[in-house]
Design a protein around this motif. Sequence first.
Motif, PDB file in Angstrom:
ATOM      1  N   ARG A   8       0.464  -1.506   0.298  1.00  0.00           N
ATOM      2  CA  ARG A   8      -0.047  -0.052  -0.253  1.00  0.00           C
ATOM      3  C   ARG A   8       0.773   1.145   0.382  1.00  0.00           C
ATOM      4  NH1 ARG A   8      -4.403  -1.233   4.322  1.00  0.00           N
ATOM      5  NH2 ARG A   8      -2.643  -3.369   5.250  1.00  0.00           N
ATOM      6  N   PHE A  29      -6.308  -0.667  -5.033  1.00  0.00           N
ATOM      7  CA  PHE A  29      -7.360  -0.069  -5.738  1.00  0.00           C
ATOM      8  C   PHE A  29      -6.818   1.156  -5.681  1.00  0.00           C
ATOM      9  CE2 PHE A  29      -9.346  -2.401  -1.813  1.00  0.00           C
ATOM     10  CZ  PHE A  29     -10.473  -2.751  -2.202  1.00  0.00           C
ATOM     11  N   GLY A  30      -7.031   2.352  -6.398  1.00  0.00           N
ATOM     12  CA  GLY A  30      -6.515   3.528  -7.235  1.00  0.00           C
ATOM     13  C   GLY A  30      -6.352   4.328  -5.999  1.00  0.00           C
ATOM     14  N   TYR A  73     -11.957   3.399  -0.939  1.00  0.00           N
ATOM     15  CA  TYR A  73     -10.869   2.941  -1.016  1.00  0.00           C
ATOM     16  C   TYR A  73      -9.343   2.652  -0.570  1.00  0.00           C
ATOM     17  CZ  TYR A  73     -15.939   0.641  -2.324  1.00  0.00           C
ATOM     18  OH  TYR A  73     -16.614   0.772  -2.735  1.00  0.00           O
ATOM     19  N   PRO A 114      -6.419  -3.625   2.080  1.00  0.00           N
ATOM     20  CA  PRO A 114      -6.192  -3.942   2.494  1.00  0.00           C
ATOM     21  C   PRO A 114      -7.037  -5.329   1.091  1.00  0.00           C
ATOM     22  CG  PRO A 114      -6.980  -4.631   4.409  1.00  0.00           C
ATOM     23  CD  PRO A 114      -7.337  -3.295   4.001  1.00  0.00           C
ATOM     24  N   TYR A 121      -7.256  -9.394  -1.381  1.00  0.00           N
ATOM     25  CA  TYR A 121      -6.707 -10.095  -1.778  1.00  0.00           C
ATOM     26  C   TYR A 121      -7.791 -10.631  -3.270  1.00  0.00           C
ATOM     27  CZ  TYR A 121      -3.942 -11.529   2.067  1.00  0.00           C
ATOM     28  OH  TYR A 121      -2.585 -11.438   3.162  1.00  0.00           O
ATOM     29  N   ASP A 122      -7.036 -11.372  -4.297  1.00  0.00           N
ATOM     30  CA  ASP A 122      -8.264 -11.465  -5.147  1.00  0.00           C
ATOM     31  C   ASP A 122      -9.496 -11.887  -4.974  1.00  0.00           C
ATOM     32  OD1 ASP A 122      -8.221 -12.792  -8.684  1.00  0.00           O
ATOM     33  OD2 ASP A 122      -9.439 -14.678  -6.473  1.00  0.00           O
ATOM     34  N   PRO A 123     -10.026 -12.881  -4.115  1.00  0.00           N
ATOM     35  CA  PRO A 123     -11.417 -12.530  -3.507  1.00  0.00           C
ATOM     36  C   PRO A 123     -11.768 -11.577  -3.582  1.00  0.00           C
ATOM     37  CG  PRO A 123     -10.439 -14.348  -2.049  1.00  0.00           C
ATOM     38  CD  PRO A 123      -9.824 -13.954  -3.026  1.00  0.00           C
ATOM     39  N   ILE A 124     -11.220 -10.858  -3.047  1.00  0.00           N
ATOM     40  CA  ILE A 124     -11.847  -9.301  -2.434  1.00  0.00           C
ATOM     41  C   ILE A 124     -12.267  -8.636  -3.994  1.00  0.00           C
ATOM     42  CG2 ILE A 124     -11.445  -6.507  -1.226  1.00  0.00           C
ATOM     43  CD1 ILE A 124     -11.596  -9.607   0.825  1.00  0.00           C
ATOM     44  N   PHE A 134      -8.640  -2.956  -8.135  1.00  0.00           N
ATOM     45  CA  PHE A 134     -10.087  -3.181  -8.777  1.00  0.00           C
ATOM     46  C   PHE A 134     -10.580  -2.684 -10.119  1.00  0.00           C
ATOM     47  CE2 PHE A 134     -13.596  -0.795  -7.035  1.00  0.00           C
ATOM     48  CZ  PHE A 134     -14.794  -1.511  -7.761  1.00  0.00           C
TER      49      PHE A 134
END
Lengths: 400, 400
Positions: free
Chosen positions: B98, B127-128, B133, B137, B139-142, B201
């Motif tokens: 981050r 997230f840009g 957001y 933090p 991971y992929d499933p988020i 994202f």
Amino acid sequence: MSGPLAGVRVVDLTSVVVGPICTRSLADQGAEVVKVEPPGGDLLRNLAQGSRNAGMSGKFIQFNRNKRSVCLDLKRLEGMAAMRRLVEGADVFVSNIRPSALARLGLDHEALAAVNPRLIHCSILAFGSGGRYAERPAYDPIIQSLSGVAATFERATGEPRFVPMVMTDHITGLIAAQCIGFALYRRERTGIGEAVEVPMFENMASFVMSEHMSAATFDPPVGPTGDNRILSPEYRPMATKDGYITVGPNTNAQAFGFFDAIGRPEMRDDPRFCSASARTTNAAAYFRLRMEALRERTTAEWLEVLSARDIPCAHYNTLEDLMEDPHLADRGFFQAEDHPSEGRLRRTAVPNHFGGGRREEELHAPRLGEHTREVLRQAGYEDSEVDRLIEAGAAQEAAC
Amino acid sequence: MSGPLAGVRVVDLTSVVVGPICTRSLADQGAEVVKVEPPGGDLLRNLAQGSRNAGMSGKFIQFNRNKRSVCLDLKRLEGMAAMRRLVEGADVFVSNIRPSALARLGLDHEALAAVNPRLIHCSILAFGSGGRYAERPAYDPIIQSLSGVAATFERATGEPRFVPMVMTDHITGLIAAQCIGFALYRRERTGIGEAVEVPMFENMASFVMSEHMSAATFDPPVGPTGDNRILSPEYRPMATKDGYITVGPNTNAQAFGFFDAIGRPEMRDDPRFCSASARTTNAAAYFRLRMEALRERTTAEWLEVLSARDIPCAHYNTLEDLMEDPHLADRGFFQAEDHPSEGRLRRTAVPNHFGGGRREEELHAPRLGEHTREVLRQAGYEDSEVDRLIEAGAAQEAAC
């Protein structure tokens, strides 16, 4: 300030998605992409629903922004001559045509390198040359069926199915753009172009097996193929009291924080859950534990509790939700565009930011043959020659 | 002959999949990638099942070939000093940390460009920056949950679920490598590096919505979001008498050939099926027609009949089938490797071919800190200084 690929001239003889997403990736970063279409145009113009005018589907518009369209009939000698003229002045030529057909057209690397040794010649193929499927035709679902994408669903749910996106087209196209970037870099150093071959099947086999060869990476295998955590039937957004939530407590800090948040702090000492590798081995039990806990509160309540502990978590967006997502709104992700023939549109922003500058002028997705005259003029054709090409049926122009 | 990125030095402060697949893409094409890991190593070393030795999971091995590993504790001043020394001599720095944490470590673009203005600084983010957001933090499933990936399954099957691969990590990593290629190209022309930001994202929202914004591309929308053909519940391998088959009769020639093959030639005149756009509008009926016909013969019979008419078609491969696929065998796709600590392995070939040459020497996936001494020496450290770093706990070396 302009995009990293400013000045790169791309001749794009691709259609549907695999090629168009490749050249859109180049175009979004500043390349000058000329899309060469046959009479009738790219199949995607009509293969997807949702349009105001025939041949301008929403899906075509999404994948073809920032390009110009030239309509040429390559079955006619004059059309083919115009095509060659364009490639002679190009930096990059991209096609998703089978190698034998490309050679018949005289558009293989050998033929084009003879007149333009600096050309980067990128062939996106369904199947790599030298293998027995090399001349087979394919679309995205063919590759999903062969490459293990559909198989991951059989492992997870008992039934093979496709990802409901043209995922293998889309991914291979992104990889093709990556390869073109690497070849452009090398050309700056050596002065000469090269042929690049990007096969869908091999790229997707690599994609799937990098993730799921797992224990079969070892020879003999130390266990079955497949990452059991990700192939779990429960690997999905989980139900809360009022909707869905996704959580990702992977590290010890995150997992132990999660156990505290759900009122089960003793779980950190449970041998099934006390380390990342224990939680991986016991993925099914870990998913069940999460599922049982998460349904006890609302999504909003969980997001507050879990975020406070810096545990990865998120709500679930439908496609409609996504278009209203507040983070994307902060970022100006969905942008209004006035298209000269299709009216008011919603366009997505280029997601990646280059500190050295971005593409200067954004272009609308072109109508079939919208730039035939303009592009042929730039390639040295007189207006009268363009007229003759059009009269002979070797080129077409969009109606004004 | 060497890969297009030969000589490009990459310092790789990434973990799990999104960063490692980015830097593997660079490494496979010749870049010299130094993977910097904390004591304990990349989470992926233990997050996946299937290994002969702790910390060397099959999945880690797949994503980390062709890299060298240096183990540094960045919480110690001397570890951080070594890290900065590496970046000062690098062409590319990639992280998936981050932005606030990166700035605290003094590894943000501004700080590093001051000592190395030619550096390409690539931040892979969940997230840009600038959106709400940004500091969350993930991971992929988020990202699958937020970006519409899970939503495509709710549309197709009634229930949101994830693609059973770390798909958003994998795709964003491939895009990051693409962006680095573009930035390297620009640097050859301008002489200066730049910061590149690649948010998961936004990239996945772009991926999903390019395919499924569809009729909502228009404002006001001319219909619902989603490509109905691809969101059909029947968009999957179809049952034959003895297994599954996938067919793709999309153009008129393919569709009409398919109607002939199934003994329904009159369907070419059916208004539901007489053009690509009619078949798109009537996708559900077109899928039903296929399904009813295909179950009447075996997979092998259909493949013969359909291939003879050049209609895209394929069998269905499980993950095990894929490892035995004859086309991949022709291509030498699965290769034997003798790993110095992990023994005999199966490695996948680099799928893309560059006519100008490929990476000269293939490297095995490294053990944690396997190259700490070698890399620090190359960065100018004396052996005695490396010993002191290790004694102080600022660096670690793999046991021999």
